[in-house]
Motif scaffolding. Structure first.
Motif, PDB file in Angstrom:
ATOM      1  N   PHE A 172       4.648  -6.501  -7.864  1.00 23.62           N
ATOM      2  CA  PHE A 172       4.754  -8.076  -7.654  1.00 23.62           C
ATOM      3  C   PHE A 172       6.151  -8.531  -7.612  1.00 23.62           C
ATOM      4  CE2 PHE A 172       4.779 -12.575  -8.347  1.00 23.62           C
ATOM      5  CZ  PHE A 172       4.039 -13.009  -7.631  1.00 23.62           C
ATOM      6  N   ILE A 173       6.930  -8.246  -8.649  1.00 22.66           N
ATOM      7  CA  ILE A 173       8.131  -8.945  -8.757  1.00 22.66           C
ATOM      8  C   ILE A 173       9.273  -8.204  -7.995  1.00 22.66           C
ATOM      9  CG2 ILE A 173       7.869  -9.824 -11.393  1.00 22.66           C
ATOM     10  CD1 ILE A 173       9.204  -7.486 -12.424  1.00 22.66           C
ATOM     11  N   ASN A 174       8.840  -7.137  -7.372  1.00 21.09           N
ATOM     12  CA  ASN A 174       9.714  -6.630  -6.261  1.00 21.09           C
ATOM     13  C   ASN A 174       9.271  -6.771  -5.035  1.00 21.09           C
ATOM     14  OD1 ASN A 174      11.646  -5.452  -8.219  1.00 21.09           O
ATOM     15  ND2 ASN A 174      10.166  -4.040  -9.023  1.00 21.09           N
ATOM     16  N   ASN A 175       8.590  -7.496  -4.749  1.00 17.41           N
ATOM     17  CA  ASN A 175       7.805  -7.853  -3.543  1.00 17.41           C
ATOM     18  C   ASN A 175       7.134  -6.482  -2.843  1.00 17.41           C
ATOM     19  OD1 ASN A 175       8.304 -10.664  -3.363  1.00 17.41           O
ATOM     20  ND2 ASN A 175      10.244 -10.376  -3.173  1.00 17.41           N
ATOM     21  N   GLU A 176       6.843  -5.640  -3.373  1.00 14.05           N
ATOM     22  CA  GLU A 176       6.279  -4.342  -2.869  1.00 14.05           C
ATOM     23  C   GLU A 176       4.748  -4.539  -2.642  1.00 14.05           C
ATOM     24  OE1 GLU A 176       7.740  -1.308  -5.206  1.00 14.05           O
ATOM     25  OE2 GLU A 176       9.711  -1.839  -5.328  1.00 14.05           O
ATOM     26  N   ILE A 177       4.154  -5.458  -2.541  1.00  9.98           N
ATOM     27  CA  ILE A 177       2.460  -5.571  -2.590  1.00  9.98           C
ATOM     28  C   ILE A 177       2.301  -6.041  -0.976  1.00  9.98           C
ATOM     29  CG2 ILE A 177       0.320  -6.368  -3.199  1.00  9.98           C
ATOM     30  CD1 ILE A 177       1.147  -6.483  -5.863  1.00  9.98           C
ATOM     31  N   ASN A 178       1.930  -5.073  -0.178  1.00  8.23           N
ATOM     32  CA  ASN A 178       1.430  -5.504   1.198  1.00  8.23           C
ATOM     33  C   ASN A 178       0.131  -5.271   1.177  1.00  8.23           C
ATOM     34  OD1 ASN A 178       0.892  -2.683   1.230  1.00  8.23           O
ATOM     35  ND2 ASN A 178       2.855  -2.242   2.286  1.00  8.23           N
ATOM     36  N   ASP A 179      -0.575  -5.612   2.592  1.00  7.48           N
ATOM     37  CA  ASP A 179      -1.975  -5.600   2.846  1.00  7.48           C
ATOM     38  C   ASP A 179      -2.915  -4.381   2.295  1.00  7.48           C
ATOM     39  OD1 ASP A 179      -1.865  -8.232   3.617  1.00  7.48           O
ATOM     40  OD2 ASP A 179      -1.899  -8.061   5.576  1.00  7.48           O
ATOM     41  N   THR A 180      -1.958  -3.266   2.742  1.00 11.94           N
ATOM     42  CA  THR A 180      -2.554  -2.011   2.497  1.00 11.94           C
ATOM     43  C   THR A 180      -2.657  -1.606   0.982  1.00 11.94           C
ATOM     44  OG1 THR A 180      -1.583  -1.204   4.444  1.00 11.94           O
ATOM     45  CG2 THR A 180      -2.188   0.635   3.017  1.00 11.94           C
ATOM     46  N   LYS A 181      -1.529  -2.215   0.265  1.00 16.04           N
ATOM     47  CA  LYS A 181      -1.406  -1.855  -1.231  1.00 16.04           C
ATOM     48  C   LYS A 181      -2.581  -2.718  -1.827  1.00 16.04           C
ATOM     49  CE  LYS A 181       2.082  -0.223  -3.283  1.00 16.04           C
ATOM     50  NZ  LYS A 181       3.380  -0.120  -3.587  1.00 16.04           N
ATOM     51  N   LEU A 182      -3.003  -3.965  -1.286  1.00 14.21           N
ATOM     52  CA  LEU A 182      -3.776  -4.885  -1.841  1.00 14.21           C
ATOM     53  C   LEU A 182      -5.455  -4.448  -1.686  1.00 14.21           C
ATOM     54  CD1 LEU A 182      -3.015  -8.558  -0.497  1.00 14.21           C
ATOM     55  CD2 LEU A 182      -3.587  -7.841  -2.903  1.00 14.21           C
ATOM     56  N   VAL A 183      -5.645  -3.683  -0.434  1.00 14.50           N
ATOM     57  CA  VAL A 183      -6.893  -3.142  -0.306  1.00 14.50           C
ATOM     58  C   VAL A 183      -7.101  -1.833  -1.251  1.00 14.50           C
ATOM     59  CG1 VAL A 183      -8.155  -1.886   1.378  1.00 14.50           C
ATOM     60  CG2 VAL A 183      -6.968  -3.887   2.149  1.00 14.50           C
ATOM     61  N   LYS A 184      -6.049  -0.959  -1.386  1.00 15.67           N
ATOM     62  CA  LYS A 184      -6.333  -0.098  -2.463  1.00 15.67           C
ATOM     63  C   LYS A 184      -6.270  -0.549  -3.697  1.00 15.67           C
ATOM     64  CE  LYS A 184      -3.693   3.571   0.068  1.00 15.67           C
ATOM     65  NZ  LYS A 184      -2.250   4.386   0.166  1.00 15.67           N
ATOM     66  N   LEU A 185      -5.689  -1.511  -4.181  1.00 13.05           N
ATOM     67  CA  LEU A 185      -5.751  -2.005  -5.618  1.00 13.05           C
ATOM     68  C   LEU A 185      -7.187  -2.594  -5.746  1.00 13.05           C
ATOM     69  CD1 LEU A 185      -2.374  -3.871  -6.345  1.00 13.05           C
ATOM     70  CD2 LEU A 185      -3.326  -1.844  -7.669  1.00 13.05           C
TER      71      LEU A 185
END
Length: 706
Positions: free
Chosen positions: A571-584
Motif C-alpha cells: 500500500f505505502i509503495n502504491n503496488e496494489i492494483n486491481d489484480t492484487k486486490l482480487v487475489k487478496l
C-alpha cells in the motif's frame, strides 16, 4: 462474494426449494462452456458439507434439511458433542449409538432428532463423515501375543486402535507410538492402524514432551528446500536498500525482552516534545524483505501459522538463521524494519502517525528485569551501566501510564493473571514452578505494542484495503447471565440493561483486586468471553474496548503479522492494483482461518506441556502440605489452586466428616446435617495425596477439615 458464497446465500433464501444442478445452472446463467466448472464447484461444496445432495439429486443447505455441519468433540465414555460451524446453533449431544464411526475432531453432518430446551442440549445422529480429524494418533502400545492395541493419549478418542502383529513395526509393550489409521471404525469394530513411529518407552526422559509434539503434529525440523532458501539469503544489506528507506540508525532505539528471548522483533524509541506531546516509535523487524510471497519459506510459515513456545523448547515459524539472526533486532547491527511513528498527547490520544520502511541499529538489548529494577528500585549498578538511556526509560514509563489510563477510561479489560513458569533441570525434569513477574517494563512494552496495533489497524481500515484484523466479539448473553449468577455468590453485580460494556467487567476487576476471590473470578470471567481470532472483517475487540485492532508487532513468530506487513508495504509503495486486490480478497479469509486454527493448536500444546511438568513436579512432593484456594466445585469434589497456580482435586469421597450435597446454584458442597459448606474462593489447607502423570491429574486431601 465468491461463487460458493453466492450459491449458499441463494439456497438460504426462504422461498428456495431444492433444485438439481441443471436448474441451478439456469438460475445462475451458466453457459455451456462453464458447466463443467460449475458442477465441479457443486461437488466441492457437497464434499465440504456446505450443501447437501438429496436422493432425488437436488441440492440444499443443511439447516433447511434438519442437518447441522460441525466438528465432533469426543468423550472417553463414547458419546460426543457436535460443535457447529455456524455459531448461531447450539452444541448437539450425540449418544455412543449415534456416533456411527465418528471420532473426536472429525468434521461431520448431524441430523437433529431432539430440538432441546433451555436446560437440555439438542440431540442428534451422525449421518455423514465429511473429513477425518485424526489420521495419525499418539498413544501407548499394549502388546499381546498375536496383535496389539494403541491406547490414545487423548481421552476424547474413546476407541483404542487395533494393530495387527505385522503392522507393529517392532514396538514393545509400553512404548509411546504414533499410529496411522488404515481402517476407520464401524458400528462394532475398532479402528485399525499401522505403527509409523516409536517415540520411546513411556518411562523414558523426553518421551512425554515428544508425545505432545507429535499429538499436535508440530514439526521441529524444516524441509530441506526451506532451509536451503534461508541459507541462500544474503545477510548483508545492500546500500541501495538502505538509501530507499528512512534511516534511523542514529536514533536511540532499544529492545526490551525476556532474558532468554532470542527472536527480538520489536524495538522502541521515545522523545518528549516541547509542547508536552510524546513521539513514540515502534520499530518492527521487516521479515517480508526476506520471506517473499510464495517462496517455500513463506508457504512453510503459513502452514505453521506461528511459533510454538513449549515448556522446554521453541518450535519456530521461521528457521533460526532468520528468527534469531538477520530478522532479530540484535544490538549494534543494521536491521531492516517497518516503523510506526506516533505523536501522542498527554491524554493518550494518537494525534499523528506514519508507517515507514526503515533501517535501524538497536543501541541496547535490555531485559524486562533490568529496566524494571532501574524504574522501580533505582538500582545503582544498572543506572550507571545504562546511564545514557535513563531519561528515555523515565519518559517511556510516563507515557505507558498515560496510555494505560486512557485504555482504562474507555473500559479495556486488564486481566492480571498469575502465570507460572516451570523450571526444568538439564535432564528436562521439573524442579520448580514460579510465577511470572509482570513488572513495570512488561506493562510498558505491552502498552506500546497495543497502541501501535490499534494505530495500524485504524490507518489501514480507512484505506479500504483488504486486511487481517484481530477481533474479539461481544460475549453471548447466556454466558454473561451465568457469570452474573456466579459473582452474585461473592456479593458482586453487573449492570447489563442492554448490551454489556467491557467497562463493567473492568470495574469488577478493580473491585476484586487483591481479594481471595480475584483469581477465580478472573478465570470464570475469561471463560465467559469469546476467544479472539483473526478475521478479514473489522468487528472490533471487546476485551480491549477497541474499535480497530490487528496484530502487527510480531512477524517473526506470527504469520498474520507477516502478511499484514506485506499488505502495508504494497500500500505505502502504491503496488496494489486491481489484480492484487482480487487475489487478496480471495486469499486473506483462508489465511485468517489458518492462523486462528494454528494459534489454537499452539495454545493447546503449550498448556499440555505445562500441565504435564506441573504434575511431574508435584509427584515429587507427595505428602507435603500447602495452602490453596477453592477454584472450582463440582458434584464429584473440589478443585484447589495453590499459590504457584498448580491445581488438584479433592474428591468428594475423601470428605469423610459427613454426606456432602452439591449446590449447583451457589457453586458449593454442603454437608447435609451440619450445613458445613465449601465454596469457591474459600482458603483451605491440602496435602498432596496422589498424581497421575499420564492423565495430568493431581489428587489432594483436605487437612484439618473437622
Amino acid at each position: 462474494m465468491n461463487s460458493k458464497e453466492k450459491l449458499v446465500e441463494f439456497m438460504k433464501e426462504q422461498a428456495y426449494k431444492p433444485m438439481n444442478k441443471n436448474e441451478l445452472a439456469d438460475i445462475f446463467d451458466i453457459d455451456k462452456g462453464q458447466l463443467k466448472d460449475f458442477y465441479k464447484v457443486l461437488d466441492e461444496m457437497e464434499k465440504e458439507g456446505h450443501i447437501v445432495r438429496t436422493r432425488e439429486e437436488n441440492y440444499g443447505v443443511p439447516e433447511k434439511m434438519n442437518l447441522v455441519l460441525g466438528k465432533i468433540q469426543g468423550n472417553a465414555k463414547g458419546f460426543g458433542f457436535l460443535i457447529p460451524e455456524n455459531n448461531e446453533f447450539r452444541d448437539v449431544f450425540i449418544s455412543p449409538n449415534d456416533m456411527n464411526g465418528a471420532l473426536h475432531n472429525d468434521k461431520v453432518l448431524v441430523r437433529l432428532n431432539k430440538i432441546g430446551s433451555d436446560n437440555k442440549k439438542p440431540e442428534g445422529e451422525v449421518i455423514r463423515i465429511i473429513e477425518r480429524g485424526n489420521k495419525k494418533i499418539v498413544g501407548t502400545y499394549e502388546k499381546s501375543k498375536n496383535f496389539g492395541f494403541v491406547v490414545p493419549d487423548d481421552e476424547k478418542m474413546s476407541m483404542d486402535i487395533f494393530v495387527p502383529k505385522s503392522q507393529s513395526n517392532g514396538a514393545k509393550h509400553d512404548d509411546k507410538v504414533v499410529v496411522e489409521i488404515s481402517k476407520w471404525p464401524e458400528k462394532r469394530r475398532s479402528p485399525e492402524g499401522t505403527i509409523i513411529e516409536i517415540l520411546g518407552n513411556v518411562h523414558d526422559v523426553g518421551t512425554d514432551i515428544l508425545s505432545i509434539v507429535r499429538k499436535y503434529n508440530l514439526n521441529e525440523s524444516f524441509p530441506k528446500e526451506v532451509i536451503q532458501e534461508a541459507e541462500n539469503i544474503r545477510e548483508e544489506i545492500p546500500e541501495s536498500e538502505i538509501n530507499r528507506r528512512l534511516d534511523l540508525r542514529e536514533e536511540t532505539i532499544i529492545t526490551i525482552d525476556g532474558a532468554d528471548a532470542k527472536d527480538l522483533d520489536d524495538g522502541v524509541s521515545i522523545e518528549k516534545l516541547s509542547n508536552g506531546n510524546y513521539k513514540l516509535g515502534v520499530h518492527i523487524a521487516d521479515v517480508t524483505h526476506y520471506v517473499k510471497e510464495n517462496l517455500e519459506l513463506d508457504k512453510e510459515a503459513l502452514k505453521r501459522g506461528n511459533s510454538v513456545y513449549l515448556v522446554d523448547r521453541v518450535i519456530p515459524m521461521l528457521p533460526k538463521r532468520l528468527s534469531n539472526g538477520m530478522c532479530s533486532l540484535n544490538p549494534h547491527v543494521p536491521r531492516l524494519t517497518l516503523s510506526v511513528l506516533m505523536i501522542i498527547d498527554n491524554n493518550g490520544n494518537v494525534k499523528e502517525s506514519k508507517i515507514r520502511e526503515s533501517v535501524i541499529e538497536s543501541k541496547a538489548r535490555m531485559t524486562y528485569k533490568d529496566v524494571s529494577d532501574i524504574l522501580e528500585n533505582e538500582n545503582k549498578e544498572l543506572m550507571e551501566k545504562y546511564s545514557e538511556f535513563i531519561d528515555d526509560f523515565k519518559i517511556m514509563s510516563e507515557l505507558s501510564k498515560i496510555l494505560r489510563d486512557r485504555r482504562e477510561r474507555r473500559g479495556s479489560i486488564d486481566f492480571d493473571f498469575d502465570e507460572a513458569k516451570v523450571i526444568l533441570n538439564e535432564e528436562g525434569k521439573a524442579i520448580d514452578v514460579k510465577k511470572y513477574e509482570r513488572r513495570i517494563s512488561n506493562r510498558l512494552i505491552e502498552e506500546f505494542m497495543l497502541v501501535c496495533n490499534e494505530t495500524v489497524a485504524e490507518y489501514m481500515y480507512h484505506t479500504e484495503t483488504p486486511f487481517i484484523y484481530r477481533t474479539h466479539e461481544d460475549p453471548d448473553d447466556e454466558k454473561i447471565e451465568e457469570f452474573k449468577k456466579f459473582i452474585y455468590n461473592f456479593g458482586y453485580e453487573l449492570k447489563t440493561e442492554d448490551d454489556l460494556h467491557p467497562k463493567e467487567l473492568q470495574s469488577l476487576l478493580e473491585k476484586i483486586e487483591g481479594k481471595k476471590e480475584e483469581t477465580i473470578i478472573n478465570t470464570i470471567m475469561l471463560r465467559s468471553l469469546k476467544k479472539a481470532e483473526y478475521s478479514t472483517h473489522k468487528k472490533g475487540h471487546f476485551g480491549l474496548a477497541a474499535k480497530y485492532y490487528t496484530h502487527f508487532t510480531s512477524p517473526i513468530r506470527r504469520y498474520s503479522d507477516l502478511m499484514i506487513h506485506r499488505i502495508i508495504k504494497w500500500f505505502i509503495n502504491n503496488e496494489i492494483n486491481d489484480t492484487k486486490l482480487v487475489k487478496l480478497e480471495k486469499k486473506l479469509p483462508k489465511i485468517a482461518e489458518q492462523t486462528s486454527a494454528t494459534e489454537r493448536i499452539a495454545d493447546g500444546a503449550e498448556r499440555e506441556t505445562n500441565e504435564l511438568k506441573m504434575v511431574e513436579y508435584m509427584s515429587e512432593r507427595l505428602g507435603e502440605v500447602y495452602e490453596g484456594i477453592i477454584s472450582g466445585v463440582t458434584s464429584f469434589g473440589l478443585f484447589v489452586e495453590l499459590d504457584n497456580t498448580i491445581e488438584g482435586l479433592v474428591h468428594v469421597s475423601t470428605l469423610t466428616d459427613g454426606y456432602y450435597i452439591y449446590d449447583e446454584l451457589n457453586y458449593s458442597l454442603v454437608e447435609e446435617r451440619t450445613k458445613k459448606t465449601y465454596r469457591i474462593g474459600d482458603v483451605v489447607k491440602i496435602k498432596v495425596a496422589n498424581t497421575n502423570i499420564a492423565k495430568r491429574e493431581i489428587d489432594f486431601l483436605l487437612v484439618n477439615n473437622d
